[in-house]
Design a protein around this motif. Structure first.
Motif, PDB file in Angstrom:
ATOM      1  N   VAL A 785      39.479  56.258  42.169  1.00 42.08           N
ATOM      2  CA  VAL A 785      38.372  55.407  42.594  1.00 42.08           C
ATOM      3  C   VAL A 785      37.603  56.134  43.690  1.00 42.08           C
ATOM      4  O   VAL A 785      38.168  56.506  44.733  1.00 42.08           O
ATOM      5  CB  VAL A 785      38.883  54.040  43.090  1.00 42.08           C
ATOM      6  N   ARG A 786      36.315  56.350  43.463  1.00 47.16           N
ATOM      7  CA  ARG A 786      35.460  57.054  44.413  1.00 47.16           C
ATOM      8  C   ARG A 786      34.478  56.123  45.110  1.00 47.16           C
ATOM      9  O   ARG A 786      33.598  56.598  45.822  1.00 47.16           O
ATOM     10  CB  ARG A 786      34.659  58.132  43.682  1.00 47.16           C
ATOM     11  N   GLY A 787      34.604  54.838  44.944  1.00 50.84           N
ATOM     12  CA  GLY A 787      33.696  53.908  45.586  1.00 50.84           C
ATOM     13  C   GLY A 787      33.388  52.737  44.674  1.00 50.84           C
ATOM     14  O   GLY A 787      34.003  52.563  43.615  1.00 50.84           O
ATOM     15  N   ALA A 788      32.452  51.920  45.111  1.00 53.38           N
ATOM     16  CA  ALA A 788      32.062  50.736  44.366  1.00 53.38           C
ATOM     17  C   ALA A 788      30.577  50.827  44.019  1.00 53.38           C
ATOM     18  O   ALA A 788      29.822  51.596  44.619  1.00 53.38           O
ATOM     19  CB  ALA A 788      32.358  49.476  45.160  1.00 53.38           C
ATOM     20  N   GLN A 789      30.199  50.032  43.040  1.00 54.71           N
ATOM     21  CA  GLN A 789      28.806  49.995  42.607  1.00 54.71           C
ATOM     22  C   GLN A 789      28.432  48.561  42.287  1.00 54.71           C
ATOM     23  O   GLN A 789      29.146  47.869  41.564  1.00 54.71           O
ATOM     24  CB  GLN A 789      28.575  50.872  41.373  1.00 54.71           C
ATOM     25  N   VAL A 790      27.298  48.131  42.852  1.00 53.71           N
ATOM     26  CA  VAL A 790      26.738  46.814  42.573  1.00 53.71           C
ATOM     27  C   VAL A 790      25.399  47.033  41.898  1.00 53.71           C
ATOM     28  O   VAL A 790      24.558  47.791  42.397  1.00 53.71           O
ATOM     29  CB  VAL A 790      26.573  45.978  43.853  1.00 53.71           C
ATOM     30  N   SER A 791      25.198  46.404  40.736  1.00 49.90           N
ATOM     31  CA  SER A 791      23.984  46.591  39.939  1.00 49.90           C
ATOM     32  C   SER A 791      23.342  45.248  39.680  1.00 49.90           C
ATOM     33  O   SER A 791      24.036  44.268  39.352  1.00 49.90           O
ATOM     34  CB  SER A 791      24.287  47.278  38.607  1.00 49.90           C
ATOM     35  N   LEU A 792      22.010  45.204  39.833  1.00 51.25           N
ATOM     36  CA  LEU A 792      21.222  44.030  39.498  1.00 51.25           C
ATOM     37  C   LEU A 792      20.143  44.463  38.511  1.00 51.25           C
ATOM     38  O   LEU A 792      19.493  45.496  38.699  1.00 51.25           O
ATOM     39  CB  LEU A 792      20.573  43.401  40.731  1.00 51.25           C
TER      40      LEU A 792
END
Length: 802
Positions: A785-792
């Motif tokens: 896991v290299r981070g998180a992503q939030v998409s709209l």
């Protein structure tokens, strides 16, 4: 109710069609389209016309050949006609024979072509033609051989030496008989001439009449030496200038005392059968009693008719001898003519027999060919109307029965096709309904193997289920738990059915279950764990009539999330109302207590009171902030959507996150093609601000004091295919834990030590107000896991509220 159209009767082939060319190819099957049917009918009419022309021409040639053969035979019996017309009669017969030979060669070539192409029935037609040809050829050859021997030997027997001698003897006998009769008549005339010896010329007429009667003569004339008629009796009496004897005859009569001449038998034309009138002319010297140089001699001429029987026999013998001599000279030519006539007769007979054999063979094989062609077409699936013969025999009736059977099969297949069309239409309609259902539909067999799946099931489970058809559901990656739960429910349903169907079960008819089941289910490991969000499903199952299992499920994740958000909003509203009121009196009482006790207590006690009051005030402030956040979440106003440039909004907010203000830098990657979206600028600022703050906090948490920390990235992209604008915020933090990822958008769910857990909940609520789709996931690189992503994802076609 729609009625099926009555079937058209099958085309009927007339009896004239049965006499068609046996080597012609079978007529093509009726085509389905009107244009093709018209062309087929035109081709059939043209072929029928050609066959009629060939048949009529063949009949004319045969008729001409028979007439010419009859004329040739007739000419053979008539020698004069034979000699005059034989060449052109023979040539015409040869021409007819050549035409028949060409027709026969043409038929044989067409039949050979059919044999080479292996057309059905060609071998049978070849056998029938061969059989009929042999039946006509063998007897003809036998008769020809016998007739040839007979004609040859008969012609040779005609010219035997005995026959020639007999004819010569007969001719000599006829001549001798005529000469003897002439001499006898001359002797009688000489005896009668003695009556004129003493009679003067003036009185000689009466004597001549008497002599004519005695001799039976037709004419009696008394001539002078100068050839002058002195007296006459009979026909010459009425002639002015009767024919007088020549000087040579008078001189011969004077020398020999008498002469004879047979008249009427010289220069007879060939072929005379009726006896012509013939007589014997006798010229005798009349004796005179006076002797002197001055006495003029007189001559008596009598014309005595010959007997008709004798004349006929003499003419017959003469004609037979003449014809015998002529044919003896043309013996070889006569033999060739007779043999040629016989050969030509055999040739015409054999050719006629072979042609007739082909035609008769075609008459027999035509119905079989029609049936064979029809059977082949029916075997190939072609049930178009078949040809039928109008003959009254059994084969014609069989073709009509076959055509009727084919028509009935075509009607039955049309009915089946209509039924299949209706079934296909119903199936297509059902499949269309299933494809457009938001719910997922799976059909499993009793062992749990997938038989069919609609697109809704693949969309909900986020798996290409069509690639796993005919495989057990438990073997699909990520669906083992779902398969086990579904199979357990169907096993329980089957056990209930077995218990209710037992004969000794109490109230078995009333205890029968409804035949379906329903159960909620939460799917965590779909697609082998690649999907990070849990899926809340409501499962419904039933047993189909064939024993297959029907599974219907709906994705209620958004509904459950909305229900939880609504519940948390109600909780927040009540907490804000119930908690905020006592907080102010608590804070005021603590501050008043500290103020009243200030300077009245010993320093240790005073320190304890001050510390306690400070703690109370700080906690009350924290409680007020929490209550305000709950109040703001519960009372979030509705979005006022206006055309909005998302890139401009992001650029404006990034001014607050410059290097002088932000501990974690923010990098922007904005797509200039992004069109305006419909949004509320104030609420979207709050969304972007919350996402950036969360990303910075996560990045700092993962950096653990390392400097400088990785930047936070904010990206916008325009998708032309879906016509949506996508906003992505990416961090380099530790990512979301599995239990947090499942409920990240619910209120009071947070990983921060002092967070309220309302940030992402507010973002989710604002996204719902804008009709945007929000997705939350961890960025995984090489299994880490290299981070998180939030998409709209925002739509550009959302109607703008007034």
């Amino acid at each position: 109710m729609s009625h099926a159209p009555k079937p058209a009767p099958p085309p009927v082939q007339t009896e004239s069609d049965a006499t068609a060319d046996p080597t012609a190819p079978a007529a093509p099957a009726a085509a389905d389209t009107p244009a093709a049917s018209a062309s087929v009918r035109a081709a059939q009419r043209q072929a029928r016309a050609v066959r009629w022309m060939v048949g009529v021409g063949l009949a004319i040639v045969v008729a001409i050949g028979l007439v010419l053969l009859f004329l040739l035979t007739l000419a053979t019996n008539n020698r004069e006609l034979y000699e005059r017309h034989y060449p052109w009669l023979f040539g015409l017969n040869v021409l007819v024979a050549v035409l028949l030979l060409l027709v026969l060669v043409w038929m044989a070539a067409r039949l050979g072509l059919r044999l080479r192409r292996k057309r059905f029935g060609s071998r049978l037609l070849f056998k029938l033609a061969g059989i009929f040809g042999l039946v006509g050829l063998v007897p003809g050859l036998l008769i020809y051989i016998v007739s040839y021997q007979f004609v040859t030997r008969s012609i040779e027997s005609w010219f035997d030496v005995k026959v020639e001698g007999a004819l010569a003897a007969g001719l000599s006998l006829a001549r001798v008989s005529l000469d003897a009769m002439a001499n006898d008549m001359a002797a009688k005339t000489r005896s009668a001439s003695a009556q004129l010896a003493q009679v003067p010329d003036a009185a000689a007429g009466l004597v001549l009449e008497r002599i004519r009667d005695q001799l039976g003569a037709t004419d009696v004339v008394l001539w002078s030496a100068a050839g002058r008629p002195l007296a006459s009796a009979g026909q010459s009496r009425f002639e002015l200038n009767p024919e007088r004897p020549s000087a040579a005859q008078l001189r011969l009569a004077h020398e020999q005392r008498m002469t004879t001449q047979i008249e009427g038998l010289d220069d007879l034309p060939p072929g005379v059968t009726a006896p012509p009138p013939a007589n014997v002319k006798v010229l005798v010297l009349v004796s005179s009693p006076s002797v002197g140089l001055l006495v003029e001699p007189r001559y008596l001429q009598a014309s005595i008719p010959l007997p008709p029987a004798l004349i006929a026999n003499a003419i017959a013998v003469q004609e037979a001898n003449r014809e015998y001599q002529e044919r003896a000279l043309a013996r070889d030519g006569l033999r060739r003519m007779y043999v040629g006539t016989l050969t030509l007769s055999l040739f015409l007979a054999v050719f006629g027999a072979v042609v007739l054999a082909v035609l008769l063979g075609n008459q027999l094989v035509r119905p079989l060919l029609v049936l064979a062609e029809g059977v082949r077409e029916v075997g190939a699936g072609n049930l178009s109307p078949k040809a039928a013969l109008q003959g009254k025999d059994e084969l014609g009736g069989l073709t009509r029965s076959f055509a009727l059977m084919t028509q009935q099969l075509a009607d039955a297949r049309a009915a089946v096709e209509r039924s299949m069309g209706e079934v296909d239409a119903a199936r297509t309609q059902l499949q269309t309904i299933l494809d457009n259902l938001t719910a997922g539909v799976l059909v499993l067999d009793a062992q749990g193997t997938m038989l069919s799946a609609n697109p809704g099931a693949s969309r909900i489970l986020r798996l290409p289920l069509t690639e796993h058809l005919d495989q057990p559901l438990a073997q699909v990656a990520g669906l083992a738990g779902l398969a086990a739960a579904v199979q357990a429910q169907f096993d329980a349903l089957q056990a209930e059915h077995a218990a209710s169907d037992a004969p000794n079960a109490p109230n078995a008819s009333d205890a029968r279950p409804a035949g379906h089941w329903q159960q909620p289910f939460e799917l965590h490991d779909a697609a082998g764990g690649t999907v990070q969000h849990p899926i809340s499903l409501i499962l419904r199952g039933a047993v189909l009539p064939g024993g297959a299992h029907l599974l219907v499920f709906d994705d209620i994740t958004d509904i459950a999330s909305a229900q939880r958000a609504q519940a948390w909003g109600e909780v927040a509203r009540r907490l804000a109302h119930e908690i905020k009121n006592p907080l102010t009196p608590i804070q005021l009482s603590a501050e008043r207590l500290a103020m009243k006790l200030e300077g009245k207590l010993a320093p240790p006690e005073q320190a304890i009171v001050a510390k306690s009051v400070k703690t109370i005030v700080e906690q009350v402030d924290a409680m007020k902030r929490l209550v305000n956040e709950f109040r703001n979440y519960a009372r979030l106003p509705s979005a006022e959507l206006q055309p909005l440039d998302l890139n401009a909004l992001v650029s404006e907010l990034l001014q607050l996150y410059g290097e002088e203000n932000a501990t974690v830098p923010v990098q922007a990657d904005l797509d200039p093609r992004c069109p305006p979206i419909a949004g509320d600028a104030q609420q979207l600022r709050q969304v972007v601000h919350n996402l950036l703050q969360n990303a910075q906090d996560a990045t700092l948490q993962a950096a653990s004091g390392q400097a400088p920390p990785p930047p936070v990235r904010i990206v916008t992209r325009w998708n032309e295919s879906s016509r949506r604008v996508r906003l992505n915020v990416l961090d380099s933090g530790p990512g979301f834990a599995q239990h947090i990822l499942q409920r990240a958008f619910e209120p009071y769910v947070t990983t921060k030590p002092r967070g309220t857990g309302l940030g992402l909940a507010v973002v989710k609520k604002i996204a719902d107000e804008h009709g945007a789709r929000i997705e939350l996931s961890n960025r995984v690189e090489e299994g880490v896991v290299r981070g998180a992503q939030v998409s709209l994802s925002f739509a550009t076609t959302v109607s703008v509220a007034s």
